[in-house]
Motif scaffolding. Sequence first.
Motif, PDB file in Angstrom:
ATOM      1  N   ALA A   7       0.821  -1.218   0.000  1.00 32.03           N
ATOM      2  CA  ALA A   7       0.000   0.000   0.000  1.00 32.03           C
ATOM      3  C   ALA A   7       0.849   1.260   0.000  1.00 32.03           C
ATOM      4  O   ALA A   7       0.418   2.319  -0.462  1.00 32.03           O
ATOM      5  CB  ALA A   7      -0.938  -0.008   1.202  1.00 32.03           C
ATOM      6  N   GLY A   8       2.071   1.172   0.515  1.00 30.98           N
ATOM      7  CA  GLY A   8       2.965   2.323   0.546  1.00 30.98           C
ATOM      8  C   GLY A   8       3.786   2.502  -0.716  1.00 30.98           C
ATOM      9  O   GLY A   8       4.621   3.414  -0.782  1.00 30.98           O
ATOM     10  N   GLY A   9       3.576   1.642  -1.712  1.00 30.42           N
ATOM     11  CA  GLY A   9       4.291   1.770  -2.969  1.00 30.42           C
ATOM     12  C   GLY A   9       5.671   1.143  -2.975  1.00 30.42           C
ATOM     13  O   GLY A   9       6.430   1.319  -3.931  1.00 30.42           O
ATOM     14  N   GLN A  10       6.005   0.367  -1.927  1.00 31.97           N
ATOM     15  CA  GLN A  10       7.296  -0.300  -1.848  1.00 31.97           C
ATOM     16  C   GLN A  10       7.146  -1.775  -2.233  1.00 31.97           C
ATOM     17  O   GLN A  10       6.046  -2.321  -2.201  1.00 31.97           O
ATOM     18  CB  GLN A  10       7.859  -0.187  -0.429  1.00 31.97           C
ATOM     19  N   PRO A  11       8.258  -2.457  -2.587  1.00 32.61           N
ATOM     20  CA  PRO A  11       8.159  -3.894  -2.877  1.00 32.61           C
ATOM     21  C   PRO A  11       7.498  -4.635  -1.724  1.00 32.61           C
ATOM     22  O   PRO A  11       7.851  -4.433  -0.556  1.00 32.61           O
ATOM     23  CB  PRO A  11       9.624  -4.310  -3.049  1.00 32.61           C
ATOM     24  N   TYR A  12       6.539  -5.466  -2.052  1.00 29.33           N
ATOM     25  CA  TYR A  12       5.743  -6.175  -1.039  1.00 29.33           C
ATOM     26  C   TYR A  12       6.534  -7.404  -0.583  1.00 29.33           C
ATOM     27  O   TYR A  12       6.436  -8.473  -1.159  1.00 29.33           O
ATOM     28  CB  TYR A  12       4.402  -6.585  -1.630  1.00 29.33           C
ATOM     29  N   GLN A  13       7.336  -7.226   0.467  1.00 27.84           N
ATOM     30  CA  GLN A  13       8.140  -8.304   1.013  1.00 27.84           C
ATOM     31  C   GLN A  13       7.277  -9.156   1.937  1.00 27.84           C
ATOM     32  O   GLN A  13       6.682  -8.646   2.876  1.00 27.84           O
ATOM     33  CB  GLN A  13       9.334  -7.748   1.778  1.00 27.84           C
ATOM     34  N   LEU A  14       7.224 -10.462   1.682  1.00 27.24           N
ATOM     35  CA  LEU A  14       6.370 -11.357   2.459  1.00 27.24           C
ATOM     36  C   LEU A  14       7.198 -12.472   3.087  1.00 27.24           C
ATOM     37  O   LEU A  14       8.116 -13.023   2.461  1.00 27.24           O
ATOM     38  CB  LEU A  14       5.290 -11.961   1.556  1.00 27.24           C
ATOM     39  N   ASP A  15       6.851 -12.793   4.306  1.00 27.22           N
ATOM     40  CA  ASP A  15       7.534 -13.841   5.057  1.00 27.22           C
ATOM     41  C   ASP A  15       7.257 -15.202   4.425  1.00 27.22           C
ATOM     42  O   ASP A  15       6.103 -15.604   4.274  1.00 27.22           O
ATOM     43  CB  ASP A  15       7.049 -13.806   6.509  1.00 27.22           C
ATOM     44  N   GLN A  16       8.313 -15.917   4.092  1.00 28.04           N
ATOM     45  CA  GLN A  16       8.190 -17.242   3.493  1.00 28.04           C
ATOM     46  C   GLN A  16       8.545 -18.356   4.472  1.00 28.04           C
ATOM     47  O   GLN A  16       8.737 -19.493   4.074  1.00 28.04           O
ATOM     48  CB  GLN A  16       9.091 -17.336   2.261  1.00 28.04           C
ATOM     49  N   GLY A  17       8.634 -18.016   5.750  1.00 25.65           N
ATOM     50  CA  GLY A  17       9.005 -19.010   6.746  1.00 25.65           C
ATOM     51  C   GLY A  17      10.508 -19.083   6.910  1.00 25.65           C
ATOM     52  O   GLY A  17      11.110 -20.117   6.618  1.00 25.65           O
ATOM     53  N   GLY A  18      11.106 -17.990   7.358  1.00 23.62           N
ATOM     54  CA  GLY A  18      12.548 -17.949   7.553  1.00 23.62           C
ATOM     55  C   GLY A  18      13.262 -16.960   6.659  1.00 23.62           C
ATOM     56  O   GLY A  18      14.441 -16.674   6.858  1.00 23.62           O
ATOM     57  N   PHE A  19      12.585 -16.442   5.646  1.00 16.56           N
ATOM     58  CA  PHE A  19      13.156 -15.416   4.776  1.00 16.56           C
ATOM     59  C   PHE A  19      12.016 -14.676   4.085  1.00 16.56           C
ATOM     60  O   PHE A  19      10.888 -15.160   4.009  1.00 16.56           O
ATOM     61  CB  PHE A  19      14.122 -16.018   3.749  1.00 16.56           C
ATOM     62  N   ASP A  20      12.331 -13.477   3.580  1.00 14.53           N
ATOM     63  CA  ASP A  20      11.348 -12.652   2.880  1.00 14.53           C
ATOM     64  C   ASP A  20      11.574 -12.721   1.377  1.00 14.53           C
ATOM     65  O   ASP A  20      12.704 -12.918   0.908  1.00 14.53           O
ATOM     66  CB  ASP A  20      11.437 -11.196   3.333  1.00 14.53           C
ATOM     67  N   ALA A  21      10.493 -12.531   0.621  1.00 13.50           N
ATOM     68  CA  ALA A  21      10.579 -12.531  -0.839  1.00 13.50           C
ATOM     69  C   ALA A  21       9.488 -11.630  -1.403  1.00 13.50           C
ATOM     70  O   ALA A  21       8.514 -11.305  -0.715  1.00 13.50           O
ATOM     71  CB  ALA A  21      10.438 -13.948  -1.386  1.00 13.50           C
ATOM     72  N   ALA A  22       9.671 -11.227  -2.652  1.00  9.71           N
ATOM     73  CA  ALA A  22       8.691 -10.389  -3.346  1.00  9.71           C
ATOM     74  C   ALA A  22       8.336 -11.026  -4.681  1.00  9.71           C
ATOM     75  O   ALA A  22       9.174 -11.661  -5.333  1.00  9.71           O
ATOM     76  CB  ALA A  22       9.244  -8.981  -3.562  1.00  9.71           C
ATOM     77  N   LEU A  23       7.091 -10.834  -5.083  1.00 13.14           N
ATOM     78  CA  LEU A  23       6.607 -11.362  -6.357  1.00 13.14           C
ATOM     79  C   LEU A  23       6.960 -10.438  -7.516  1.00 13.14           C
ATOM     80  O   LEU A  23       6.862  -9.208  -7.398  1.00 13.14           O
ATOM     81  CB  LEU A  23       5.080 -11.509  -6.322  1.00 13.14           C
ATOM     82  N   VAL A  24       7.345 -11.015  -8.648  1.00 14.35           N
ATOM     83  CA  VAL A  24       7.423 -10.263  -9.891  1.00 14.35           C
ATOM     84  C   VAL A  24       6.001  -9.894 -10.297  1.00 14.35           C
ATOM     85  O   VAL A  24       5.084 -10.723 -10.233  1.00 14.35           O
ATOM     86  CB  VAL A  24       8.104 -11.090 -10.992  1.00 14.35           C
ATOM     87  N   ASP A  25       5.789  -8.642 -10.705  1.00 14.63           N
ATOM     88  CA  ASP A  25       4.449  -8.177 -11.071  1.00 14.63           C
ATOM     89  C   ASP A  25       4.100  -8.660 -12.478  1.00 14.63           C
ATOM     90  O   ASP A  25       4.472  -8.038 -13.481  1.00 14.63           O
ATOM     91  CB  ASP A  25       4.378  -6.652 -10.999  1.00 14.63           C
ATOM     92  N   LEU A  26       3.381  -9.761 -12.534  1.00 13.60           N
ATOM     93  CA  LEU A  26       3.064 -10.380 -13.819  1.00 13.60           C
ATOM     94  C   LEU A  26       1.961  -9.653 -14.577  1.00 13.60           C
ATOM     95  O   LEU A  26       1.653 -10.031 -15.720  1.00 13.60           O
ATOM     96  CB  LEU A  26       2.676 -11.844 -13.599  1.00 13.60           C
ATOM     97  N   THR A  27       1.355  -8.613 -13.974  1.00 12.98           N
ATOM     98  CA  THR A  27       0.397  -7.794 -14.726  1.00 12.98           C
ATOM     99  C   THR A  27       1.108  -6.728 -15.554  1.00 12.98           C
ATOM    100  O   THR A  27       0.467  -6.055 -16.368  1.00 12.98           O
ATOM    101  CB  THR A  27      -0.602  -7.103 -13.785  1.00 12.98           C
ATOM    102  N   ASN A  28       2.401  -6.574 -15.350  1.00 15.65           N
ATOM    103  CA  ASN A  28       3.204  -5.606 -16.090  1.00 15.65           C
ATOM    104  C   ASN A  28       3.854  -6.329 -17.271  1.00 15.65           C
ATOM    105  O   ASN A  28       4.719  -7.184 -17.071  1.00 15.65           O
ATOM    106  CB  ASN A  28       4.279  -5.021 -15.161  1.00 15.65           C
ATOM    107  N   PRO A  29       3.466  -6.014 -18.513  1.00 13.42           N
ATOM    108  CA  PRO A  29       4.030  -6.740 -19.665  1.00 13.42           C
ATOM    109  C   PRO A  29       5.556  -6.682 -19.717  1.00 13.42           C
ATOM    110  O   PRO A  29       6.205  -7.673 -20.080  1.00 13.42           O
ATOM    111  CB  PRO A  29       3.394  -6.038 -20.870  1.00 13.42           C
TER     112      PRO A  29
END
Length: 756
Positions: free
Chosen positions: A428-450
């Motif tokens: 919501a703040g416009g930053q990469p959405y880092q999500l807990d994966q169970g021991g480390f964080d990761a972000a999704l590639v935005d697949l809606t962006n061609p």
Amino acid sequence: MTDTPDRPRRRLRRAVLLTVPTVLVVAVAAVAVLWARLPEDRLDVVRPGRLEVQKAAQGSYPVGVLTVVVDARGVRVDAPGRAVWQSAPGRAFVTGARGSVSWEDHRGYFWPDVAIDGRLGNQSVQSVETGGSAVRLRGRLSGNGREAAYEMTVSERAGGAVLDVRVTDGGVDAVGLVSGRSGGAAVHGFGEQFSGFDLDGRLLPVVVREQGVGRGVQPLSALANLTNHGAAGTDQTTYAATSTFVTDDLRGLRLDPSTPESHAFAVADLRTRDEVGLNVWSNRVRAQVSAGADPLDLVGQQAAGEMRPPLASWVNGGAVVGLQGGTAAVRREVDALRRSGAKISAVWLQDWTGQRRTSFGDRLWWTWQLDRKRYPDWDRLVGDLAAQGIRTTTYVNPWLVDAKPKGDNGIRNLWEEARQRGYLVKNAGGQPYQLDQGGFDAALVDLTNPAARAWYADVIATQVLTRGVDGFMADFGEGLPYDARLAAGDAATEHNRWPLLWAQTVQDACRRAGKPQCVTWFRSGSLGMSGHTPMFWTGDQLVDYSAQDGLASALHGTLAAGVSGWPLVHSDIGGYTSVNAKVRDYTRPSDLNARWAEYAAFGTMMRTHETNRPADNKQVYDPDQRAAFARMTRLYAALAPYRAGVVQEATITGVPAIRHSWLVYPGTLAARSDDQFFLGGSLLVAPALKGGATSVRVVLPPGRWVHLLTGKTYDGDRALMVPAPVGTPAAFVRADDPALPGLRSAVQRAGLTSTG
């Protein structure tokens, strides 16, 4: 020894006796509080009310080969010789709702809370118009003193009709489309459902999410929920839920995969025996409806018009063996399996990109480049395997991690590249959405962006599909948060569509790499996805036999997926999820690999997994496991000519390769059994779904049936117990089936016949 230590011992005993009840009381209270806070699906729908059809609207209206019949009881869409869709007599077939859906999200588990504050359950049909290639019905929805106008357009499609429903005013947030069915006709599908083939009586959310750990297996599920906030899942959680179904009265419906609204969150209401309600959180529902002369014809009609890529033929020659640990380990285990007589078509090296330890077990570095320390002579390894006729496959998913903590200066930091280009999903703040994966964080590639999708397809083509790699597991796809900010579209619509976008990205990567037939397999699913990949798998099963989350659940999920648009599905041999829950350590029973391999030998792809805790679990290459596994790989290879025809039929027609008995012998006693299956139309298999079993129950359709391995003949149209020692799975072909001589000859040449 003196008695002086006795007084301290007695004091300790008294303290323990006083403390244990206190601890138990506190523990029970804590469990009760935490359990009360566990997330759950909170579902609500608008039930259909009365239907009023004005006399001026009644009549028969042709559109191409179809006829739309409107009378006082409702609407029916007829094709020559059959009805492809009809409403329930006297009740609304379109409803509307005002309200909202909020979401609780934790590590890929999404729990909807549906709040409806305006119910428009009554419907009128006021006018019908014909023109061009469609019939248009118009009227009003009403309820609670509110009204809204709607329009339903009926047009032709190959295999049936299209119903396009739009609410044109009234601020409606969700539209319900209610289909009639014969009283009590079973309902099947809605994606990869694991809780039984007949879904009648359910209120079912259509949401792609983590499948869960245990899904009701105790005490594991209780502990998973308490330690990881709902991680056990339920009997409704699945990686691959879709708005599609077929019924025993030979009618089917799926939302149109080409429209974004068709991927919106929906709730299926199967609680009324003469209707199927589908409440979609959109102001539009575009549904493709079909009918068939029999169940197989119905599934084929529902899949009409969709092109599916072929499965590379090399998969048919033997097992795809999952291995980890680096070059030396791979060579050692391949050599051991080959010496045991195993047929191997490929190795699957998921740790090619490096491995890290987490509290859950062995995980991977999501940097998607070769870890040269782990595989220092990769090119030579792949070349040596190829010389033995063994392909190499790997692993990738749509998440990226910051590569800096890995400490490998020889690789690109793809996460940083994507961040700088604006290619990551944002919060919501416009930053990469880092999500807990169970021991480390990761972000999704935005697949809606061609541009982001093209960049990532190029990464996969140049980094993953290089140096002799012929395919990979395309994991995840279910984790887009509902509050994410995307380059295009809304997360509420794109969430269920994300697996389709991921499959399209992977297909583009294979094309860029010059490997249009590379073998990729997915666990997450969306409508229309089989047009972009040949193969699916049933996700992360527990390392046991259970119907909730083990071997039996893999079969049940495959059968449901088969009538939901995924014709080729397989599973991890031996399961994946292994957990030390302290009160019980969930590891593979000694016979599980052998029994799972028997099941997979009659499937579309035979692939093993070492689990998330390889060192703690039996592996197919262990000395005491090799012989049974090797025998089943030879059986799998022996069935190759028959399987090739079944797989080709599945990719051309969309009918599943692995079929519930209802598809092959509808109306028989066998059609009511969920614990057996057909590979194609000839080969009936009753896998051993319980540990320690020496026999299995099979329900034979009418006729005389020959055991494929023993040659013994059985009378059909009955249930019976058949001997099934390890190594002799219960598989049958009807005595008068033209396929029988070839199948029997194949197993005899492979030295696989048995006395049972």
